[in-house]
Scaffold this motif. Structure first.
Motif, PDB file in Angstrom:
ATOM      1  N   PHE A  39       0.814  -1.210   0.000  1.00  0.00           N
ATOM      2  CA  PHE A  39       0.000   0.000   0.000  1.00  0.00           C
ATOM      3  C   PHE A  39       0.850   1.263   0.000  1.00  0.00           C
ATOM      4  CE2 PHE A  39      -3.680  -2.424   2.083  1.00  0.00           C
ATOM      5  CZ  PHE A  39      -4.276  -2.638   0.854  1.00  0.00           C
ATOM      6  N   ALA A  40       2.046   1.195   0.534  1.00  0.00           N
ATOM      7  CA  ALA A  40       2.920   2.372   0.542  1.00  0.00           C
ATOM      8  C   ALA A  40       3.180   2.843  -0.879  1.00  0.00           C
ATOM      9  CB  ALA A  40       4.236   2.050   1.248  1.00  0.00           C
ATOM     10  N   LYS A  41       3.246   1.910  -1.811  1.00  0.00           N
ATOM     11  CA  LYS A  41       3.515   2.258  -3.211  1.00  0.00           C
ATOM     12  C   LYS A  41       2.242   2.438  -4.031  1.00  0.00           C
ATOM     13  CE  LYS A  41       8.057   0.479  -3.337  1.00  0.00           C
ATOM     14  NZ  LYS A  41       8.939   1.582  -3.197  1.00  0.00           N
ATOM     15  N   SER A  42       1.196   1.650  -3.717  1.00  0.00           N
ATOM     16  CA  SER A  42       0.034   1.627  -4.602  1.00  0.00           C
ATOM     17  C   SER A  42      -1.151   2.451  -4.105  1.00  0.00           C
ATOM     18  CB  SER A  42      -0.427   0.188  -4.822  1.00  0.00           C
ATOM     19  OG  SER A  42      -0.893  -0.377  -3.606  1.00  0.00           O
ATOM     20  N   SER A  43      -1.342   2.532  -2.798  1.00  0.00           N
ATOM     21  CA  SER A  43      -2.518   3.226  -2.279  1.00  0.00           C
ATOM     22  C   SER A  43      -2.197   3.931  -0.959  1.00  0.00           C
ATOM     23  CB  SER A  43      -3.666   2.233  -2.064  1.00  0.00           C
ATOM     24  OG  SER A  43      -4.759   2.881  -1.453  1.00  0.00           O
ATOM     25  N   PRO A  44      -1.817   5.184  -1.037  1.00  0.00           N
ATOM     26  CA  PRO A  44      -1.525   5.920   0.200  1.00  0.00           C
ATOM     27  C   PRO A  44      -2.696   5.911   1.184  1.00  0.00           C
ATOM     28  CG  PRO A  44      -0.808   7.166  -1.719  1.00  0.00           C
ATOM     29  CD  PRO A  44      -1.577   5.984  -2.229  1.00  0.00           C
ATOM     30  N   ARG A  45      -3.907   5.894   0.677  1.00  0.00           N
ATOM     31  CA  ARG A  45      -5.092   5.895   1.545  1.00  0.00           C
ATOM     32  C   ARG A  45      -5.143   4.625   2.396  1.00  0.00           C
ATOM     33  NH1 ARG A  45     -10.575   4.521  -0.787  1.00  0.00           N
ATOM     34  NH2 ARG A  45     -11.746   4.172   1.100  1.00  0.00           N
ATOM     35  N   PHE A  46      -4.974   3.452   1.769  1.00  0.00           N
ATOM     36  CA  PHE A  46      -5.006   2.197   2.518  1.00  0.00           C
ATOM     37  C   PHE A  46      -3.776   2.035   3.401  1.00  0.00           C
ATOM     38  CE2 PHE A  46      -7.993   0.630  -0.889  1.00  0.00           C
ATOM     39  CZ  PHE A  46      -9.102   0.577  -0.049  1.00  0.00           C
ATOM     40  N   HIS A  47      -2.642   2.541   2.931  1.00  0.00           N
ATOM     41  CA  HIS A  47      -1.428   2.498   3.735  1.00  0.00           C
ATOM     42  C   HIS A  47      -1.629   3.294   5.024  1.00  0.00           C
ATOM     43  CE1 HIS A  47       2.793   3.781   4.710  1.00  0.00           C
ATOM     44  NE2 HIS A  47       2.916   2.462   4.664  1.00  0.00           N
ATOM     45  N   LYS A  48      -2.212   4.473   4.900  1.00  0.00           N
ATOM     46  CA  LYS A  48      -2.487   5.306   6.066  1.00  0.00           C
ATOM     47  C   LYS A  48      -3.486   4.619   6.989  1.00  0.00           C
ATOM     48  CE  LYS A  48      -3.933   9.924   7.379  1.00  0.00           C
ATOM     49  NZ  LYS A  48      -4.447  11.207   6.936  1.00  0.00           N
ATOM     50  N   ALA A  49      -4.482   3.930   6.415  1.00  0.00           N
ATOM     51  CA  ALA A  49      -5.470   3.223   7.232  1.00  0.00           C
ATOM     52  C   ALA A  49      -4.800   2.120   8.053  1.00  0.00           C
ATOM     53  CB  ALA A  49      -6.565   2.636   6.351  1.00  0.00           C
ATOM     54  N   LEU A  50      -3.858   1.387   7.456  1.00  0.00           N
ATOM     55  CA  LEU A  50      -3.139   0.359   8.206  1.00  0.00           C
ATOM     56  C   LEU A  50      -2.296   0.970   9.317  1.00  0.00           C
ATOM     57  CD1 LEU A  50      -1.853  -2.226   5.568  1.00  0.00           C
ATOM     58  CD2 LEU A  50      -3.409  -2.651   7.459  1.00  0.00           C
ATOM     59  N   LEU A  51      -1.598   2.056   9.004  1.00  0.00           N
ATOM     60  CA  LEU A  51      -0.742   2.694   9.997  1.00  0.00           C
ATOM     61  C   LEU A  51      -1.542   3.333  11.132  1.00  0.00           C
ATOM     62  CD1 LEU A  51       2.016   4.341   7.782  1.00  0.00           C
ATOM     63  CD2 LEU A  51       2.094   2.159   8.990  1.00  0.00           C
ATOM     64  N   ASN A  52      -2.792   3.671  10.879  1.00  0.00           N
ATOM     65  CA  ASN A  52      -3.640   4.270  11.912  1.00  0.00           C
ATOM     66  C   ASN A  52      -4.524   3.240  12.612  1.00  0.00           C
ATOM     67  OD1 ASN A  52      -2.666   6.879  11.548  1.00  0.00           O
ATOM     68  ND2 ASN A  52      -4.076   7.259   9.867  1.00  0.00           N
ATOM     69  N   ASN A  53      -4.375   1.970  12.273  1.00  0.00           N
ATOM     70  CA  ASN A  53      -5.149   0.907  12.902  1.00  0.00           C
ATOM     71  C   ASN A  53      -4.778   0.826  14.378  1.00  0.00           C
ATOM     72  OD1 ASN A  53      -5.379  -2.037  13.872  1.00  0.00           O
ATOM     73  ND2 ASN A  53      -6.667  -1.981  12.042  1.00  0.00           N
ATOM     74  N   ARG A  54      -5.775   0.771  15.248  1.00  0.00           N
ATOM     75  CA  ARG A  54      -5.482   0.815  16.687  1.00  0.00           C
ATOM     76  C   ARG A  54      -4.807  -0.440  17.213  1.00  0.00           C
ATOM     77  NH1 ARG A  54     -10.919  -0.174  20.137  1.00  0.00           N
ATOM     78  NH2 ARG A  54     -11.741  -1.867  18.882  1.00  0.00           N
ATOM     79  N   PHE A  55      -4.923  -1.563  16.514  1.00  0.00           N
ATOM     80  CA  PHE A  55      -4.327  -2.809  16.989  1.00  0.00           C
ATOM     81  C   PHE A  55      -2.895  -3.011  16.486  1.00  0.00           C
ATOM     82  CE2 PHE A  55      -8.929  -3.727  16.911  1.00  0.00           C
ATOM     83  CZ  PHE A  55      -9.116  -3.903  18.270  1.00  0.00           C
ATOM     84  N   ILE A  56      -2.647  -2.692  15.230  1.00  0.00           N
ATOM     85  CA  ILE A  56      -1.335  -2.995  14.636  1.00  0.00           C
ATOM     86  C   ILE A  56      -0.596  -1.777  14.132  1.00  0.00           C
ATOM     87  CG2 ILE A  56      -1.986  -5.343  13.984  1.00  0.00           C
ATOM     88  CD1 ILE A  56      -2.321  -4.243  11.095  1.00  0.00           C
ATOM     89  N   GLY A  57      -1.228  -0.622  14.157  1.00  0.00           N
ATOM     90  CA  GLY A  57      -0.639   0.588  13.573  1.00  0.00           C
ATOM     91  C   GLY A  57       0.714   0.970  14.147  1.00  0.00           C
ATOM     92  N   ASP A  58       0.818   0.986  15.469  1.00  0.00           N
ATOM     93  CA  ASP A  58       2.091   1.388  16.092  1.00  0.00           C
ATOM     94  C   ASP A  58       3.217   0.422  15.729  1.00  0.00           C
ATOM     95  OD1 ASP A  58       0.939   3.596  17.269  1.00  0.00           O
ATOM     96  OD2 ASP A  58       0.598   2.595  19.201  1.00  0.00           O
ATOM     97  N   ASP A  59       2.895  -0.880  15.726  1.00  0.00           N
ATOM     98  CA  ASP A  59       3.918  -1.870  15.369  1.00  0.00           C
ATOM     99  C   ASP A  59       4.354  -1.718  13.913  1.00  0.00           C
ATOM    100  OD1 ASP A  59       4.111  -3.105  17.889  1.00  0.00           O
ATOM    101  OD2 ASP A  59       2.327  -4.306  17.473  1.00  0.00           O
ATOM    102  N   LEU A  60       3.406  -1.450  13.014  1.00  0.00           N
ATOM    103  CA  LEU A  60       3.763  -1.262  11.604  1.00  0.00           C
ATOM    104  C   LEU A  60       4.589   0.002  11.405  1.00  0.00           C
ATOM    105  CD1 LEU A  60       0.481  -2.312   9.757  1.00  0.00           C
ATOM    106  CD2 LEU A  60       2.657  -3.540   9.804  1.00  0.00           C
ATOM    107  N   LYS A  61       4.226   1.081  12.095  1.00  0.00           N
ATOM    108  CA  LYS A  61       5.000   2.326  11.993  1.00  0.00           C
ATOM    109  C   LYS A  61       6.438   2.105  12.469  1.00  0.00           C
ATOM    110  CE  LYS A  61       1.065   5.335  12.824  1.00  0.00           C
ATOM    111  NZ  LYS A  61       0.398   6.164  13.837  1.00  0.00           N
TER     112      LYS A  61
END
Length: 115
Positions: free
Chosen positions: A30-52
């Motif tokens: 998503f970082a390359k193809s869809s900034p919107r979905f990439h941001k949604a993953l990074l802002n996810n309350r369960f896994i967002g901090d770990d992904l960031k």
């Protein structure tokens, strides 16, 4: 929900498909193809901090490793118990779990105090 997210969700319940690699893969795609979905993953309350943290530092918190270890041990133990009297498959699961734990604990750690 796309393929990577679906596989990641399924991986929560199946020990051979761990969730974290699929979520990291989804974030990378998503970082390359869809900034919107990439941001949604990074802002996810369960896994967002770990992904960031993974994206910026390639590290994990020790508490995350401990939780992942418990999930691996419990799910693989259940699978091994279900395969009663199928020793070759049980051995295979033990080896896979050992390999997963080996690579999990080789990931560099970020100190909890240095968030």
């Amino acid at each position: 929900m796309n393929l990577q997210q679906t596989l990641g969700f399924i991986g929560i319940f199946l020990p051979l498909l761990p969730t974290t690699p699929f979520m990291i893969l989804a974030a990378g795609c998503f970082a390359k193809s869809s900034p919107r979905f990439h941001k949604a993953l990074l802002n996810n309350r369960f896994i967002g901090d770990d992904l960031k943290r993974w994206e910026s530092e390639r590290t994990m918190l020790r508490v995350t490793k401990i939780r992942a270890t418990w999930v691996i041990v419990v799910t693989f133990s259940i699978s091994i118990a279900i395969l009663y009297d199928r020793y070759l498959l049980q051995l295979m699961l033990i080896l896979i779990a050992a390999i997963l734990l080996f690579f999990l604990w080789r990931v560099p750690e970020k100190n909890f105090n240095n968030k």
